[in-house]
Design a protein around this motif. Structure first.
Motif, PDB file in Angstrom:
ATOM      1  N   PRO A  36       0.808  -1.205   0.000  1.00 28.71           N
ATOM      2  CA  PRO A  36       0.000   0.000   0.000  1.00 28.71           C
ATOM      3  C   PRO A  36       0.850   1.268   0.000  1.00 28.71           C
ATOM      4  O   PRO A  36       2.013   1.248   0.373  1.00 28.71           O
ATOM      5  N   CYS A  50      -9.898  -3.760   6.259  1.00 28.35           N
ATOM      6  CA  CYS A  50     -11.186  -3.755   5.563  1.00 28.35           C
ATOM      7  C   CYS A  50     -11.703  -5.184   5.460  1.00 28.35           C
ATOM      8  O   CYS A  50     -10.939  -6.116   5.246  1.00 28.35           O
ATOM      9  N   VAL A  98      -3.761   3.903   2.193  1.00 28.65           N
ATOM     10  CA  VAL A  98      -4.415   3.886   0.886  1.00 28.65           C
ATOM     11  C   VAL A  98      -4.784   5.306   0.483  1.00 28.65           C
ATOM     12  O   VAL A  98      -4.765   6.220   1.306  1.00 28.65           O
ATOM     13  N   THR A 104      -8.873  -2.113  -2.889  1.00 26.56           N
ATOM     14  CA  THR A 104      -8.411  -2.860  -1.728  1.00 26.56           C
ATOM     15  C   THR A 104      -8.864  -4.309  -1.813  1.00 26.56           C
ATOM     16  O   THR A 104      -9.850  -4.619  -2.484  1.00 26.56           O
ATOM     17  N   GLN A 108      -7.207  -6.507   3.901  1.00 25.19           N
ATOM     18  CA  GLN A 108      -6.052  -5.615   3.744  1.00 25.19           C
ATOM     19  C   GLN A 108      -6.034  -4.582   4.847  1.00 25.19           C
ATOM     20  O   GLN A 108      -7.057  -3.998   5.214  1.00 25.19           O
ATOM     21  N   VAL A 110      -5.555  -0.995   6.004  1.00 21.08           N
ATOM     22  CA  VAL A 110      -5.671   0.284   5.301  1.00 21.08           C
ATOM     23  C   VAL A 110      -5.211   1.461   6.135  1.00 21.08           C
ATOM     24  O   VAL A 110      -5.024   2.557   5.620  1.00 21.08           O
TER      25      VAL A 110
END
Length: 114
Positions: A36, A50, A98, A104, A108, A110
C-alpha cells in the motif's frame, strides 16, 4: 464461511455466515495485496482492516486525527454500496495506507490507530 453485505435501516453491515453442519477446513487465506501507499506518520499501532474488497471512495480521517472505537476512517465502495471501515479502538490515526480511488482486497490493512 460466506461473507454477505446487508443493509438494515440504511446502515451497512458485513456479516460472515457459516453453513450449518459445515466442518470443512477453512479456505486458504487470500493472496497478499500489493504494497500500500504511505500517507505520513509511523506505521505503529493497531491495524485497521477492511472486511471486503472494494474501491476507496473517501478517506474520512487522516494521520494525526483522534478517533473513537467505531468511528469511520475510510469508506469503501463495493457493489454500488458505501461500506465504512471503522477504528478498532480509541486513539490517534498514525498512518493511512491507501488513497481515494485505490482498490483494496478483503483483509487488507488500510490504516493504523495508536
Amino acid at each position: 464461511m460466506e461473507t454477505y453485505i446487508v443493509k438494515v435501516n440504511g446502515e451497512v453491515f458485513e456479516v460472515e455466515v457459516e453453513k450449518k453442519g459445515s466442518h470443512a477446513a477453512p479456505a486458504a487465506a487470500p493472496a497478499a495485496a500489493p504494497a500500500p501507499k504511505a500517507s505520513g506518520g509511523s506505521a505503529s499501532g493497531e491495524p485497521v482492516v477492511c472486511g471486503t474488497a472494494g474501491s476507496v471512495f473517501k478517506i474520512v480521517c487522516h494521520a494525526g486525527e483522534q478517533v473513537r472505537s467505531g468511528d469511520t476512517i475510510i469508506v469503501l465502495e463495493a457493489m454500488k454500496m458505501e461500506i465504512p471501515v471503522v477504528s478498532p479502538k480509541d486513539g490517534t490515526v498514525s498512518k493511512v495506507l491507501v488513497s481515494e480511488g485505490e482498490t483494496t482486497a478483503s483483509g487488507q490493512t488500510v490504516a493504523y490507530v495508536e
